[in-house]
Design an enzyme around this catalytic site. Structure first.
Site, PDB file in Angstrom:
ATOM      1  N   GLU A 127       0.847  -1.191   0.000  1.00  0.00           N
ATOM      2  CA  GLU A 127       0.000   0.000   0.000  1.00  0.00           C
ATOM      3  C   GLU A 127       0.885   1.244   0.000  1.00  0.00           C
ATOM      4  O   GLU A 127       1.837   1.302   0.781  1.00  0.00           O
ATOM      5  CB  GLU A 127      -0.919   0.037   1.229  1.00  0.00           C
ATOM      6  N   ALA A 139       1.735  -0.144  10.764  1.00  0.00           N
ATOM      7  CA  ALA A 139       1.459  -1.531  10.423  1.00  0.00           C
ATOM      8  C   ALA A 139       0.633  -1.584   9.151  1.00  0.00           C
ATOM      9  O   ALA A 139       0.136  -0.555   8.684  1.00  0.00           O
ATOM     10  CB  ALA A 139       0.691  -2.215  11.554  1.00  0.00           C
ATOM     11  N   GLU A 153      -2.371  -3.970   6.887  1.00  0.00           N
ATOM     12  CA  GLU A 153      -3.441  -4.962   7.038  1.00  0.00           C
ATOM     13  C   GLU A 153      -3.502  -6.021   5.937  1.00  0.00           C
ATOM     14  O   GLU A 153      -4.595  -6.552   5.664  1.00  0.00           O
ATOM     15  CB  GLU A 153      -4.778  -4.220   7.085  1.00  0.00           C
ATOM     16  N   ASN A 154      -2.390  -6.385   5.292  1.00  0.00           N
ATOM     17  CA  ASN A 154      -2.421  -7.385   4.222  1.00  0.00           C
ATOM     18  C   ASN A 154      -3.283  -8.589   4.615  1.00  0.00           C
ATOM     19  O   ASN A 154      -3.232  -9.055   5.739  1.00  0.00           O
ATOM     20  CB  ASN A 154      -0.994  -7.889   3.956  1.00  0.00           C
ATOM     21  N   GLU A 207      -5.512  -3.012  12.612  1.00  0.00           N
ATOM     22  CA  GLU A 207      -5.190  -3.848  11.443  1.00  0.00           C
ATOM     23  C   GLU A 207      -6.144  -5.031  11.349  1.00  0.00           C
ATOM     24  O   GLU A 207      -6.584  -5.402  10.261  1.00  0.00           O
ATOM     25  CB  GLU A 207      -3.737  -4.324  11.494  1.00  0.00           C
ATOM     26  N   HIS A 245      -9.441  -3.974   9.905  1.00  0.00           N
ATOM     27  CA  HIS A 245      -9.384  -3.759   8.456  1.00  0.00           C
ATOM     28  C   HIS A 245      -9.833  -4.992   7.674  1.00  0.00           C
ATOM     29  O   HIS A 245     -10.198  -4.884   6.502  1.00  0.00           O
ATOM     30  CB  HIS A 245      -7.951  -3.429   8.017  1.00  0.00           C
TER      31      HIS A 245
HETATM   32  N1  TRP Z   1      -3.066   0.939   5.706  1.00  0.00           N
HETATM   33  C1  TRP Z   1      -2.164   1.046   6.804  1.00  0.00           C
HETATM   34  C2  TRP Z   1      -2.983   1.277   8.043  1.00  0.00           C
HETATM   35  O1  TRP Z   1      -3.597   2.240   8.234  1.00  0.00           O
HETATM   36  C3  TRP Z   1      -1.156   2.130   6.734  1.00  0.00           C
HETATM   37  C4  TRP Z   1      -0.269   2.247   5.564  1.00  0.00           C
HETATM   38  C5  TRP Z   1      -0.516   2.882   4.418  1.00  0.00           C
HETATM   39  C6  TRP Z   1       1.074   1.889   5.470  1.00  0.00           C
HETATM   40  N2  TRP Z   1       0.604   2.944   3.623  1.00  0.00           N
HETATM   41  C7  TRP Z   1       1.577   2.355   4.256  1.00  0.00           C
HETATM   42  C8  TRP Z   1       1.903   1.205   6.317  1.00  0.00           C
HETATM   43  C9  TRP Z   1       2.916   2.198   3.900  1.00  0.00           C
HETATM   44  C10 TRP Z   1       3.217   1.041   5.944  1.00  0.00           C
HETATM   45  C11 TRP Z   1       3.724   1.543   4.774  1.00  0.00           C
HETATM   46  O2  TRP Z   1      -3.117   0.484   8.861  1.00  0.00           O
HETATM   47 ZN    ZN Z   2      -5.557   1.673   8.617  1.00  0.00          ZN
END
Ligand code: TRP
Ligand code: ZN
Length: 877
Positions: A128, A269, A271-272, A305, A308
């Site tokens: 992400e 962190a 959330e994969n 996470e 998510h």
């Molecule tokens: N989606 C993640 C969260 O909110 C955060 C996130 C977005 C992220 N881009 C990222 C984490 C790049 C690490 C590196 O939980």
């Molecule tokens: Zn998030």
């Protein structure tokens, strides 16, 4: 908007992708210094689309070694490869076809920590928002959902653990000491949720049975020797799983849930699907090395996470403009979880204080943007407090407006209707409108209009009648997104002299008043309460029911009375806080005066000592806002030295005027050696530590702090002692001895050494810049490690205005130089740290000019990343 090395992406330009990607097969061959990725996609022209379309795939800093369509290698003339894209001509327009692409990566050289990289020998991914395109060529956008099957092959000794998303499949040995594992994810997902981890890791395992009877294997992987520190994270995970079932009816949907903690990570962190990857800061804890704040942070991030999985993964975003669809909603969910697990009032106050300290300056400065932006140049720069925390406030307002049952019904419909989709804020809002029959058109302006509205409240009382006038105003700021009146749910109560809430009849021609909420939808509204025996105290904007700046010209007497008697815990904190803010702003502008502010200090000391309140709440009451927050309230021509002096004077006066009761409080809260991280015990420690600074300053003696440091049996107390020494007795032998002792004790522990760097970088002392510059050459400093960069450079710039904005400009110049250096390694982290410059226009003229020069120097650098350039240009504009 102009952009030389990339274009501006616009919401209105959205169109679906031309092809469906039915399945993704990835085969990773991991090796020292070189990794090969074979990708096999099954594609099909989107049904119902007219005309021929090239197949356009994203790519970023990857080398392609072969390409084939339907098994036949593609001739050079049939595709075009640019640094950002692979465009393939003449792909079949009828039925399914396969595309096979092989790419070669060098994860060891990937210091951006996006895509596939190595951290302490471990292969790890971060996709992400746009990292998948650094692994293979792909339509790297959240609305392309596919089924993934992944095979990972590596040397068995280097990587006994091989992980990816979904459920585990075949595993086996290969010649030459190598082995492989296959993973299969049954849930279609966008590329940003892909993950792979391979390495020699320790593991903590556990299990969970869902309400529906599914048995789930839980595992937390850590670097060697650290799995024992993951126990609290595991406990938080299981509590999160229970809570989401109870509160939202959401169950986990795979047979396995894995978490991996790594030490090089750009954010908190990720959330994969089925394989969350964490910054180890949000997993690893024990009483000797982590504070109570760290425990609370781990609980929050683990929950976030996990949540998510439904709000983000099962239902994802159509495009990145919809980021708040998953982030705002998931922050709301993690806040509610913490409120239920710990204390609702304490959690709400902490969230509100953080919103005002981090989101308000963003919303009121040059980086302003709406919760749902409509354009961006670099999406990484939109993972902001506005999208996350104001986004959560908007969801909270929907819940306030609709009530608990209406909100839950809307969420149920959202989960049912959009499961398996990539969707939008409009679709989300429509669910709440439909189930409750409420028109949320005006409310939806909160998503598109940037800025913090001002809510002004006036009151007058005559002959048993209280008349309130509420008005709202929104200034057009940097984002220029409109200023129409919005729907503000304003929670309130009338409080009698005995502290009881009065149920008076309310009438208003403009506003609906129901269930303790004034629904302000017009620019101004008058509300009349009749039949009152005497003038009540007005307790307004309870629980911070709308994210606004409240201007309530309430007398200090009324505030002090509410600070003593309001039956709502949030409101008591807010009443003291209102008095404290007035005191600190006055002191920063005109100098501190005990004669003027004695009453405020009495109210604070009294509330801090009130045994009817829980200790954690009293700790929040006793803690003054930080210098950055005071500067925000001062707003214009800020002199950080005056702000610092005001805060110290107030702290010292609290310690002097409250000496007796605060010292007695400290005694009564003597901590026991048996550490428990629970909220109640943490609250006791917080209260005891909150009064250490005022008492030490008033006594002019570091002795108590030094004794607490030396005798501490846990990190919370040790760090509280150290911070009083380093921040209030800077340069003293006691401070220097404690710093040396701390380093010696924790030398081998990266997370604790981050604290050691941060505490020094935030010392409000004349020579802190020189100290930070020296620490930047310390053998334990590594700019490429985001936690370390944040702990030294980030905390200096974000939390030490006195030194960062030193009058000679050298603090700002130093940070600018460091950011340029960091930008070459990790643009995402450099851009994030650069946001500390966003308040520059509120500084007094000399410091303002210095800041402009530092920003301009960054802008003049050749080959600045898109990330840093975007922040610097918007900050200067
Ligand atoms: N989606 C993640 C969260 O909110 C955060 C996130 C977005 C992220 N881009 C990222 C984490 C790049 C690490 C590196 O939980
Ligand atoms: Zn998030």
């Amino acid at each position: 908007m102009r952009n030389e090395d990339g274009q501006t992406i616009r919401l209105e330009d959205y169109r679906p992708y031309d092809y469906l990607v039915h399945s993704v097969d990835l085969d990773f061959t991991l090796g020292d210094g070189e990794t090969t990725v074979r990708s096999r996609l099954i594609l099909e022209r989107r049904p119902g689309e007219e005309g021929y379309a090239d197949l356009v795939l994203d790519g970023d800093e990857i080398e392609m070694t072969s390409i084939a369509v339907d098994g036949a290698p593609l001739e050079a003339g049939l595709y075009e490869l640019t640094p950002e894209r692979l465009v393939i001509q003449a792909v079949p327009q009828e039925g399914r076809f396969t595309l096979e692409v092989v790419t070669r990566l060098e994860p060891e050289k990937n210091s951006k920590l996006m895509g596939l990289y190595r951290t302490k020998g471990v292969w790890c991914t971060q996709c992400e928002a746009e990292g998948f395109r650094r692994i293979t060529f792909f339509p790297d956008r959240p609305d392309v959902l596919s089924r993934y099957r992944v095979r990972v092959e590596a040397d068995r000794a280097a990587a006994p653990i091989l992980l990816s998303n979904g459920n585990p499949g075949e595993r086996g040995e290969l010649p030459g000491g190598r082995h492989f594992a296959v993973w299969d994810d049954p849930h279609p997902k966008p590329s940003y949720l892909f993950a792979l981890v391979a390495g020699d890791l320790d593991v903590l395992t556990d299990g969970f049975t869902t309400a529906g009877g599914r048995k789930v294997d839980l595992a937390i992987y850590t670097e060697k020797g650290l799995a024992g520190r993951a126990a609290y994270a595991m406990d938080a995970l299981k509590r999160s799983m229970v809570w989401d079932e109870k509160r939202f009816g959401r169950e986990y949907d795979l047979d396995i849930f894995n978490i991996v903690a790594v030490s090089d990570f750009n954010m908190g962190a990720m959330e994969n699907k089925g394989l969350n990857v964490f910054n180890h800061k949000y997993v690893l804890l024990d009483p000797q090395t982590a504070t109570d704040g760290d425990y609370a942070g781990v609980e929050t991030v683990i929950a976030h996470e996990y949540f998510h999985n439904w709000t983000g993964n099962r239902i994802t975003c159509r495009d990145w403009f919809q980021l708040c669809l998953k982030e705002g909603l998931t922050v709301y969910r993690d806040q509610e979880f913490s409120a239920d697990e710990r204390s609702r009032a304490v959690k709400r106050i902490a969230s509100v204080a953080s919103l005002r300290a981090h989101q308000f300056p963003e919303d009121q400065g040059p980086l302003q943007h709406p919760v749902r932006p409509t354009r961006y140049r670099e999406i990484n720069n939109f993972y902001t407090a506005t999208v996350y925390d104001k986004g959560a406030e908007l969801v909270r307002m929907i819940a306030t407006i609709l009530g608990e049952d209406g909100f839950r019904a809307g969420m149920d419909l959202y989960f049912e209707r959009h499961d398996g989709e990539a969707t939008t804020i409009e679709a989300f809002i429509a669910c709440f409108e439909e189930v409750t029959g409420t028109d949320l058109t005006q409310f939806a302006l909160w998503y598109s209009q940037a800025g913090t509205p001002t809510l002004t409240v006036r009151e007058s009382f005559e002959a048993g009648t209280l008349t309130l006038t509420l008005s709202q105003h929104l200034d057009g700021g940097a984002a220029q997104t409109g200023t129409a009146p919005m729907h503000l749910p304003v929670r309130f109560a009338l409080v009698g002299p005995d502290g009881a809430e009065i149920d008076a009849k309310a009438e208003s021609a403009e506003a609906r008043v129901a269930d303790g909420i004034i629904h302000l939808t017009t620019a101004e509204a008058t509300i009349v309460f009749t039949g009152l025996a005497q003038r009540p105290l007005l307790s307004i904007l309870r629980d911070f029911s709308a994210p606004v700046t409240l201007v309530h010209e309430q007398s200090a007497e009324d505030r002090a009375a509410l600070a003593r008697r309001d039956p709502n815990d949030y409101a008591r904190w807010a009443a003291v806080n209102g008095l404290v803010e007035t005191m600190l702003v006055g002191a920063a502008r005109e100098g501190f005066s005990e004669a003027r502010d004695g009453e405020t200090i009495d109210a604070l000391v009294e509330a801090a000592g009130d045994e009817n309140l829980e200790p954690a709440l009293r700790a929040l009451i006793a803690t003054l806002p930080g210098e950055v927050e005071i500067a925000r309230l001062v707003a214009k021509d800020v002199d950080p030295e005056a702000v610092h002096a005001a805060r110290i004077a107030a702290l010292t006066a609290i310690g002097r005027l409250g000496a007796g009761p605060l010292a007695a409080l400290r005694e009564s809260l003597a901590t026991d050696a048996d550490f428990s991280p629970d909220a109640a015990s943490a609250g006791q420690r917080a209260l005891r530590n909150a009064v250490l600074a005022p008492l030490s300053l008033a006594a002019g003696d570091p002795g108590a702090a030094a004794a607490q440091y030396a005798g501490a049996t846990n990190m919370t107390d040790r760090l509280a002692g150290l911070s009083v020494l380093v921040h209030h007795f800077a340069g003293s032998a006691a401070a220097e001895d404690a710093l040396a002792d701390f380093y010696g004790r924790f030398e081998t522990d990266d997370l604790v050494i981050d604290k050691w760097f941060a505490i020094q970088a935030t010392a409000p002392a004349a020579d802190t810049l020189e100290r930070v510059a020296a620490l930047q050459r310390h053998p334990a400093f590594r700019l490429a490690n985001p936690n370390r960069a944040r702990s030294l450079i980030g905390s200096f710039a974000a939390a030490n205005p006195l030194a960062f904005h030193r009058a000679d400009g050298r603090g700002q110049a130093f940070v600018a130089e460091q950011l340029v250096a960091l930008d070459r390694l990790n643009p995402q982290t450099a851009a994030r740290l650069a946001t500390s410059f966003r308040t520059w226009r509120s500084l007094e003229p000399i410091r303002r000019e210095n800041a402009r020069a530092a920003l301009a120097a960054m802008q003049d650098e050749k080959s600045l990343s898109k990330d840093l350039k975007d922040i610097v240009e918007r900050t200067l504009q």
